[in-house]
Design an enzyme around this catalytic site. Structure first.
Site, PDB file in Angstrom:
ATOM      1  N   SER A 128      10.411   7.785 -21.719  1.00  0.00           N
ATOM      2  CA  SER A 128      11.507   7.487 -21.025  1.00  0.00           C
ATOM      3  C   SER A 128      12.356   6.524 -21.591  1.00  0.00           C
ATOM      4  O   SER A 128      12.382   5.999 -22.569  1.00  0.00           O
ATOM      5  CB  SER A 128      11.409   7.993 -19.417  1.00  0.00           C
ATOM      6  OG  SER A 128      12.532   8.118 -18.597  1.00  0.00           O
ATOM      7  N   ASP A 188      13.050  19.385 -20.201  1.00  0.00           N
ATOM      8  CA  ASP A 188      13.513  18.179 -19.910  1.00  0.00           C
ATOM      9  C   ASP A 188      14.962  18.135 -19.773  1.00  0.00           C
ATOM     10  O   ASP A 188      15.493  18.417 -20.763  1.00  0.00           O
ATOM     11  CB  ASP A 188      12.813  17.060 -20.887  1.00  0.00           C
ATOM     12  CG  ASP A 188      13.316  15.417 -20.218  1.00  0.00           C
ATOM     13  OD1 ASP A 188      14.328  15.287 -19.628  1.00  0.00           O
ATOM     14  OD2 ASP A 188      12.671  14.453 -20.996  1.00  0.00           O
ATOM     15  N   HIS A 190      11.087  16.404 -17.215  1.00  0.00           N
ATOM     16  CA  HIS A 190      11.038  14.854 -17.915  1.00  0.00           C
ATOM     17  C   HIS A 190       9.538  14.237 -17.498  1.00  0.00           C
ATOM     18  O   HIS A 190       9.082  13.429 -18.147  1.00  0.00           O
ATOM     19  CB  HIS A 190      12.192  14.007 -17.237  1.00  0.00           C
ATOM     20  CG  HIS A 190      12.282  12.611 -17.993  1.00  0.00           C
ATOM     21  ND1 HIS A 190      12.456  12.435 -19.203  1.00  0.00           N
ATOM     22  CD2 HIS A 190      12.196  11.586 -17.116  1.00  0.00           C
ATOM     23  CE1 HIS A 190      12.540  11.070 -19.167  1.00  0.00           C
ATOM     24  NE2 HIS A 190      12.422  10.510 -18.305  1.00  0.00           N
TER      25      HIS A 190
END
Lengths: 445, 445
Positions: free
Chosen positions: B171, B389, B423
């Protein structure tokens, strides 16, 4: 660091504090009103003493009264789908309706209503409760998509329309369209569902949940009793910004905004800075005083609860039967015997309604439940989905089509469009969306 | 209708009003502190008089000092990636780090920091400004992902680590990982980027924008100066709920929550009702007093601004060069001649750095810009993306890999996982994500 975006909110609060009470009456005008002066029972047991439905029409009803098309709206839309003499502003589906258009007013008589729960003329939380002449606010009862449809069919009764040529809707309008076909299978000849679903999935509930939460967290919302004070314009603005994200798609924004900033030569800021941010901000600003906050809450909740599964539909039906007694008490004029007969008739119908579908038990029971819930929908149906739709993704469109087919509907057309506008494509892409509608409405079936 | 969710917010406000000032010092403990006692120039011209970096380590640095792995964190994470003697609570990547684990502490010396801008020990908006002994609040300067990485490399200097075996992050940590590889190409031997991007796209900016907006609209945020009052716990809760939607995926929620309600026998309510809503509510509740609101704003903004395109990277470099003068004035001890020489060296390097890549002008200029911006990253690289995601979609992972390849990196590994956690998969799927990391870290290259 300066925060112009926060200052802007504060200055609007100040202005509203010194201004008149908010009103939505002048935002949409030129509609007709249908008044149903009897108690109106809602699925979850609430009873509205009477119901008003705002509506507009285009084209001419033919002598056989069989050319009517009912258009259902999305969450915050009014009856003003198209301009007309009493309101010449463009409607929300302006280019889709008219002579020679996808919904051809040379051929069809078109009706669009403001849903009950709304704030553009139909009975909703901002309407006056005749019990005390105050606005309902959050005393308004919980309502369902089916309730909205029942009110629309009372209007059709009033207009003398027994059968619809078609029921059409996109987004929440598609939910209503499906609900109408299932509640009144003998009154809907064709069904069009665009970017809708057969049951709301948790991701879409989550997106609406955050909108409701930011709205309800605005101190001015005041548990719904804001009509004499400052409306929750900040919560409404924030809710609209979140909604806008779910209405559009990544690919479109990539092309339209990319990484462009509103003012390239300025220092980075925590207030809107990238162009996509000023776009969202603008969408929120434009909406925040145009729609009633309580209407947003109730209708958004109705969308969450929408579920065509047989178990869910039957639970609501049983609830209605139980609560019908309350209405009867209010009316105090219904013949007990007749009601019993009706009840017996309903039970008999139910037995007829359960064919051999449950024999498909090898597959997922939830899907079976949904297939069974949709089994009354046997009319020719068009299901349209958009591949970039994040709120009502294509797997949900496929689910509608496949459940209808599995329940025995032999006339299901399924189109998937690769348009890049996401959920809002139905408002924008007249050629692809409109073409599919026209083809479905005008084909010999 | 009752609104327990609104009452809950009001009662927390009341409790906070009578309680002590909020503090994040006891939420994460047991880290080491590195103090850099010189002015620290930020990309956008801000200067921090000195900088503290909180960090934790696991495993042993070998004699050659070439077995260090730097782990970069996502937005709100602390240095506590794994339990250790000074803090035995499980870390946010507990199962990924340890003897025999994907990041094997029998082999590697592992370092993780709290990013600057954060609130868990490193210098951020909640830190004390030595100029007036008050908290920085929103007087804190805008910072970038590159600034965070520069602070981390000051720590590596302090630890005597010249070269990293690998830079790893997921991330926002993946953004840092890429930034580290580009800022210090000679100090990073291997690169791992998981669920990150080479430049933030407008959809992800939009999602972070709404989080910032709901937070800043909380009256308790008070333009960032809330440290002596009630923290904006409502805005933080709402922001976290929106973030949670972007961290997870539809398919997972469909299986986990479906359309289940928290209490099936209760009437529908506008406060959390479906199980997915109580889940989001819980996530917001848990987070709202665990993290500093201003840290969220600044770091979220840094993510928006991340862009590896050559034009963007060069603009920041030029800005730094211009602002370096300010730092020099503060230090008032740098030899003018030496600085000129350094400048000349930088210019010379720049000419060397521009190979024949711009000859690929037939393709999209923005992509060319990105390819050129990433041309220093030539070390073996693992790029990992998750198909579900929504925040950092796989097309962005593919973009990282393809730009690296196009810029001449011959050692790019690209994996796409079909995991269903969206995610957040990097926090959950130790087998698939961990296996890919281990393979990359331990292969002979």
């Amino acid at each position: 660091m300066s925060f112009p975006c926060i200052d802007k909110l504060a200055s609007r609060t100040q202005k509203l504090d010194s201004g008149p009470e908010p009103s939505y009456d002048n935002i949409v005008t030129g509609y007709e009103l249908f008044e149903h002066k009897q108690p109106f029972l809602l699925d979850h047991g609430g009873i509205l003493p009477h119901v008003t439905v705002a509506y507009e029409t285009w084209g001419q009803l033919n002598a056989a009264k069989d050319n009517c098309i009912l258009i259902h709206t999305g969450l915050s839309a009014s009856s003003h789908a198209k301009s007309q003499p009493k309101n010449e502003k463009p409607g929300w589906w302006e280019d889709f309706i008219g002579p020679g258009c996808p919904i051809d007013t040379n051929k069809f008589f078109v009706v669009c209503t403001n849903v009950i729960g709304g704030c553009y003329g139909s009975t909703g939380p901002s309407a006056i409760d005749p019990a005390d002449n105050e606005r309902y606010a959050t005393r308004f009862p919980i309502l369902t998509i089916f309730d909205m449809v029942r009110a629309q069919f009372l209007l059709l009764d009033h207009l003398g329309i027994e059968k619809l040529h078609a029921s059409i809707g996109s987004s929440m309008g598609g939910m209503q369209s499906i609900a109408a076909a299932s509640l009144y299978p003998d009154r809907v000849n064709r069904l069009v569902s665009i970017s809708a679903c057969a049951r709301s999935h948790p991701y879409s509930i989550a997106l609406r949940h955050t909108q409701r939460q930011v709205l309800m967290a605005d101190p001015n919302w005041n548990k719904g009793f804001y009509y004499k004070g400052i409306p929750p314009h900040i919560g409404m603005k924030l809710a609209r910004e979140i909604a806008t994200i779910s209405y559009r798609s990544g690919p479109e924004w990539e092309l339209r905004f990319g990484r462009k900033r509103a003012q390239e030569d300025q220092s980075p800021a925590l207030c809107p800075d990238f162009l996509i941010e000023t776009y969202l901000d603008h969408q929120g600003e434009r909406f925040c005083l145009q729609y009633d906050a309580n209407s947003l809450l109730y209708i958004s909740k109705a969308m969450d609860m929408f579920d065509m599964s047989a178990s869910s539909v039957q639970r609501l039906e049983q609830q209605r039967q139980k609560n019908q007694i309350k209405v009867d008490d209010i009316l105090a004029k219904q013949d007990e015997k007749q009601r019993e007969q009706e009840q017996q008739q309903k039970d008999a119908n139910k037995k007829d309604d359960r064919p051999s579908l449950t024999t498909l038990s090898a597959t997922d029971p939830a899907t079976q439940d949904l297939i069974e819930g949709m089994k009354k929908i046997k009319m020719p149906t068009l299901v349209l989905g958009i591949q970039t739709d994040l709120l009502f993704p294509v797997w949900q469109q496929k689910e509608i089509a496949e459940c209808l087919r599995a329940s025995g509907n032999k006339k299901v057309t399924y189109y998937e469009l690769d348009a890049m506008f996401g959920h809002d494509t139905f408002l924008i892409d007249r050629v692809s969306v409109g073409g599919a509608i026209k083809g479905h409405l005008e084909s010999k079936i």
